[in-house]
Design a protein around this motif. Structure first.
Motif, PDB file in Angstrom:
ATOM      1  N   GLY A 458      47.889  58.803  70.630  1.00  0.00           N
ATOM      2  CA  GLY A 458      48.512  58.080  71.724  1.00  0.00           C
ATOM      3  C   GLY A 458      49.628  57.152  71.233  1.00  0.00           C
ATOM      4  N   VAL A 459      49.350  56.520  70.071  1.00  0.00           N
ATOM      5  CA  VAL A 459      50.376  55.634  69.497  1.00  0.00           C
ATOM      6  C   VAL A 459      51.634  56.430  69.120  1.00  0.00           C
ATOM      7  CG1 VAL A 459      50.917  54.097  67.558  1.00  0.00           C
ATOM      8  CG2 VAL A 459      48.667  53.952  68.692  1.00  0.00           C
ATOM      9  N   GLY A 460      51.443  57.631  68.498  1.00  0.00           N
ATOM     10  CA  GLY A 460      52.567  58.494  68.110  1.00  0.00           C
ATOM     11  C   GLY A 460      53.406  58.870  69.309  1.00  0.00           C
ATOM     12  N   LEU A 461      52.760  59.254  70.408  1.00  0.00           N
ATOM     13  CA  LEU A 461      53.491  59.637  71.616  1.00  0.00           C
ATOM     14  C   LEU A 461      54.272  58.449  72.171  1.00  0.00           C
ATOM     15  CD1 LEU A 461      50.836  61.885  73.412  1.00  0.00           C
ATOM     16  CD2 LEU A 461      52.981  62.621  72.366  1.00  0.00           C
ATOM     17  N   ALA A 478      70.125  55.917  62.605  1.00  0.00           N
ATOM     18  CA  ALA A 478      69.201  55.831  61.480  1.00  0.00           C
ATOM     19  C   ALA A 478      67.905  55.190  61.903  1.00  0.00           C
ATOM     20  CB  ALA A 478      69.852  55.049  60.350  1.00  0.00           C
ATOM     21  N   ALA A 479      68.005  54.091  62.672  1.00  0.00           N
ATOM     22  CA  ALA A 479      66.772  53.424  63.134  1.00  0.00           C
ATOM     23  C   ALA A 479      65.982  54.342  64.040  1.00  0.00           C
ATOM     24  CB  ALA A 479      67.133  52.127  63.850  1.00  0.00           C
ATOM     25  N   GLY A 480      66.679  55.102  64.891  1.00  0.00           N
ATOM     26  CA  GLY A 480      65.970  56.000  65.796  1.00  0.00           C
ATOM     27  C   GLY A 480      65.222  57.089  65.053  1.00  0.00           C
ATOM     28  N   LEU A 486      57.965  58.079  62.277  1.00  0.00           N
ATOM     29  CA  LEU A 486      56.664  57.389  62.347  1.00  0.00           C
ATOM     30  C   LEU A 486      55.827  57.914  63.529  1.00  0.00           C
ATOM     31  CD1 LEU A 486      57.676  53.675  61.596  1.00  0.00           C
ATOM     32  CD2 LEU A 486      56.511  55.290  60.077  1.00  0.00           C
ATOM     33  N   GLY A 487      56.513  58.141  64.666  1.00  0.00           N
ATOM     34  CA  GLY A 487      55.787  58.655  65.833  1.00  0.00           C
ATOM     35  C   GLY A 487      55.212  60.026  65.587  1.00  0.00           C
ATOM     36  N   LEU A 491      51.287  61.096  65.480  1.00  0.00           N
ATOM     37  CA  LEU A 491      50.772  62.177  66.352  1.00  0.00           C
ATOM     38  C   LEU A 491      50.032  63.221  65.546  1.00  0.00           C
ATOM     39  CD1 LEU A 491      50.658  63.382  69.193  1.00  0.00           C
ATOM     40  CD2 LEU A 491      52.879  64.439  68.737  1.00  0.00           C
ATOM     41  N   LEU A 492      50.660  63.640  64.390  1.00  0.00           N
ATOM     42  CA  LEU A 492      50.009  64.674  63.572  1.00  0.00           C
ATOM     43  C   LEU A 492      48.756  64.132  62.906  1.00  0.00           C
ATOM     44  CD1 LEU A 492      53.199  66.279  61.915  1.00  0.00           C
ATOM     45  CD2 LEU A 492      51.781  67.208  63.749  1.00  0.00           C
ATOM     46  N   GLY A 493      48.791  62.847  62.466  1.00  0.00           N
ATOM     47  CA  GLY A 493      47.601  62.279  61.839  1.00  0.00           C
ATOM     48  C   GLY A 493      46.444  62.147  62.800  1.00  0.00           C
ATOM     49  N   GLY A 494      46.738  61.731  64.022  1.00  0.00           N
ATOM     50  CA  GLY A 494      45.668  61.628  65.026  1.00  0.00           C
ATOM     51  C   GLY A 494      45.076  62.979  65.365  1.00  0.00           C
ATOM     52  N   TRP A 495      45.958  63.983  65.444  1.00  0.00           N
ATOM     53  CA  TRP A 495      45.424  65.334  65.754  1.00  0.00           C
ATOM     54  C   TRP A 495      44.517  65.801  64.656  1.00  0.00           C
ATOM     55  CZ3 TRP A 495      46.233  69.913  63.125  1.00  0.00           C
ATOM     56  CH2 TRP A 495      45.754  71.060  63.750  1.00  0.00           C
ATOM     57  N   TRP A 496      44.924  65.522  63.395  1.00  0.00           N
ATOM     58  CA  TRP A 496      44.094  65.987  62.271  1.00  0.00           C
ATOM     59  C   TRP A 496      42.740  65.297  62.251  1.00  0.00           C
ATOM     60  CZ3 TRP A 496      42.226  63.443  57.815  1.00  0.00           C
ATOM     61  CH2 TRP A 496      41.682  64.286  56.833  1.00  0.00           C
TER      62      TRP A 496
END
Length: 503
Positions: A458-461, A478-480, A486-487, A491-496
């Motif tokens: 949820g945080v990634g999204l 660059a900032a974007g 990071l997002g 997202l990928l870390g939460g899914w894993w």
């Protein structure tokens, strides 16, 4: 001469303060003819005797004295007796201001009226009570002979042939009927002034006869169901009482049978009708004898002797005898109405009702008036008899089924028609597709990882959505890109982390 008073139950006029004069007669036959013996006993409400008399009566010159089986008096005794006129005066004097009672009152009243008419004496109507009819209204018995009713009411002694014993017994029955059995008058009795009548003559009482040992046949007669003969109830009861009395000594002779037939013929009873009555009587005797399942040799002998004398030997030809066992024999102690009703119940059930305690008594029944220290209670137990209260006696003797207490919470009542048909199972609902298997419960540790992974996704999204909004707002590229990386990583870390474990 005597009019029967209408009676009532507890709601009527009580007999407080009323004297009863019991009258008994012996006659030349069954139809109103001549009296050969007269007895009267006057009793007060407390049971004390206020006066009594008895005398034999000479029916008059040239008048047949009648059969001895009807009265038990010899012609010689009647020759020395006074005429009825000598007895009418004492009778009227004793009956003054009292209620006349008699067993089978219409029969007695008819003979007394006929005798008074011969003398030319007009007697005002006396108030009267028939103890036979009164007993029928309060208690159920196989028959209502004076001896049977007296036994059921616990009146001591046995009414013997002399008229005096019958008068004393009827007086005691009247006291019991208006006392413990609660009979009352439906209307207040009226007491007329009776004439004074007297002729010279000395009364000639007949000596009382002490009743001997009661035969088995006399005891069986009390349990036989008999009623009136033909259309005349008074005549019918008189004939059956005479028949039962003759039979009860178990020594019925052909001469006595012929005498009975002559009395019946004189009274206007057809021969065929009398024979039918005799057949019913013998059949009833046999039924009672076999009711308890025990017919001894002596009982069978007495029954065959009576049947043979009446010309009905074929009715008992196949009677079994010598069967074993001990018949039920009940002694009831007590003076209450409940005790009287149970004595009547014993007779109505065809069971032997004892008059005193002997080794043959199997059950002793007592009411509340019998003291706990009554010697007969102890003696009955010693003899092996069952001692029981009158309230429990019907069940103990098998007259009634045992009463069971109902359960405190009654079970639901199911109608028989519903209970007999099984209830169908509810129809199964048909599903359109395959049924998903039920969820598999997850372990507690695994559940924590799933929650954490989903939160990280949820945080990634949220970060990626923020990058998109920032890029439109002029944020440097660059900032974007940095925030977008990071997002995506979150997202990928939460899914894993939240990925289901391999099965």
């Amino acid at each position: 001469m005597i009019e029967s008073l209408p009676l009532s139950g507890p709601g009527g006029l009580p007999a407080h303060g009323v004297d009863f004069t019991a009258v008994e007669i012996r006659t030349t036959g069954l139809r109103p003819g001549h009296v050969v013996e007269l007895a009267a006993v006057r009793v007060r409400p407390d049971g004390s005797v206020a006066g009594e008399f008895t005398t034999l009566v000479n029916p008059g010159r040239g008048v047949p004295s009648g059969s001895a089986i009807a009265h038990g008096v010899t012609p010689a005794e009647l020759d020395e007796a006074p005429p009825f006129g000598a007895a009418l005066g004492p009778l009227l004097e004793l009956c003054q201001a009292s209620v006349v009672v008699a067993h089978n009152l219409p029969f007695v009243a008819g003979f007394l009226a006929a005798e008074a008419a011969r003398l030319g004496v007009r007697v005002p109507a006396l108030p009267g009570v028939c103890t036979l009819a009164a007993a029928q209204s309060v208690i159920g018995l196989p028959n209502y002979r004076l001896a049977t009713v007296a036994h059921a009411f616990g009146v001591p002694g046995t009414p013997a042939q002399p008229a005096s014993t019958g008068a004393r017994t009827a007086a005691q029955l009247a006291l019991a009927l208006f006392g413990k059995h609660g009979l009352t008058f439906a209307a207040r009795p009226g007491f007329p002034v009776l004439p004074t009548y007297g002729v010279p003559g000395r009364l000639r009482p007949r000596a009382d006869v002490s009743p001997g040992a009661q035969s088995w046949m006399a005891e069986v007669v009390e349990r036989v169901t008999i009623g009136p003969v033909a259309g005349d109830a008074a005549l019918g009861y008189a004939y059956l009482d005479l028949l039962a009395g003759v039979v009860s000594d178990a020594h019925l002779t052909h001469d006595e049978v012929w005498a009975l037939a002559a009395l019946a013929t004189e009274a206007g009873l057809p021969e065929a009708h009398v024979r039918t009555v005799h057949e019913q009587f013998v059949a009833a005797l046999r039924d009672v004898a076999e009711a308890d399942g025990v017919v001894t040799t002596s009982e069978a002998r007495e029954l065959r002797q009576v049947a043979t004398a009446l010309g009905l030997a074929e009715l008992v030809g196949d009677l079994p005898s010598g069967s074993g066992g001990k018949p039920t024999r009940v002694l009831v102690l007590g003076t209450t109405a409940a005790a009287d009703r149970f004595r009547a119940r014993v007779l109505a059930e065809g069971v032997q009702l004892a008059k005193k305690l002997t080794a043959t008594v199997t059950h002793l029944v007592r009411d509340d008036t019998v003291a706990a220290h009554e010697p007969r209670l102890t003696r009955a137990a010693e003899l092996g008899a069952t001692v029981v209260d009158v309230g429990a006696a019907p069940v103990v003797l098998g007259f009634e089924a045992s009463r069971r207490e109902p359960p405190s919470v009654p079970p639901p009542v199911v109608p028989p028609a519903v209970a007999a048909v099984p209830r169908p199972a509810p129809p199964r609902r048909q599903l359109a597709g395959p049924v998903a298997p039920p969820p598999v419960p997850q372990p507690a540790g695994r559940l924590t990882k799933v929650v954490g992974g989903r939160v990280l996704m949820g945080v990634g999204l949220l970060l990626m959505f923020s990058v998109v909004l920032a890029m439109f707002g002029g944020t440097p590229l660059a900032a974007g890109i940095f925030v977008a990386v990071l997002g995506v990583g979150a997202l990928l870390g939460g899914w894993w982390i939240a990925e289901p474990a391999p099965r």
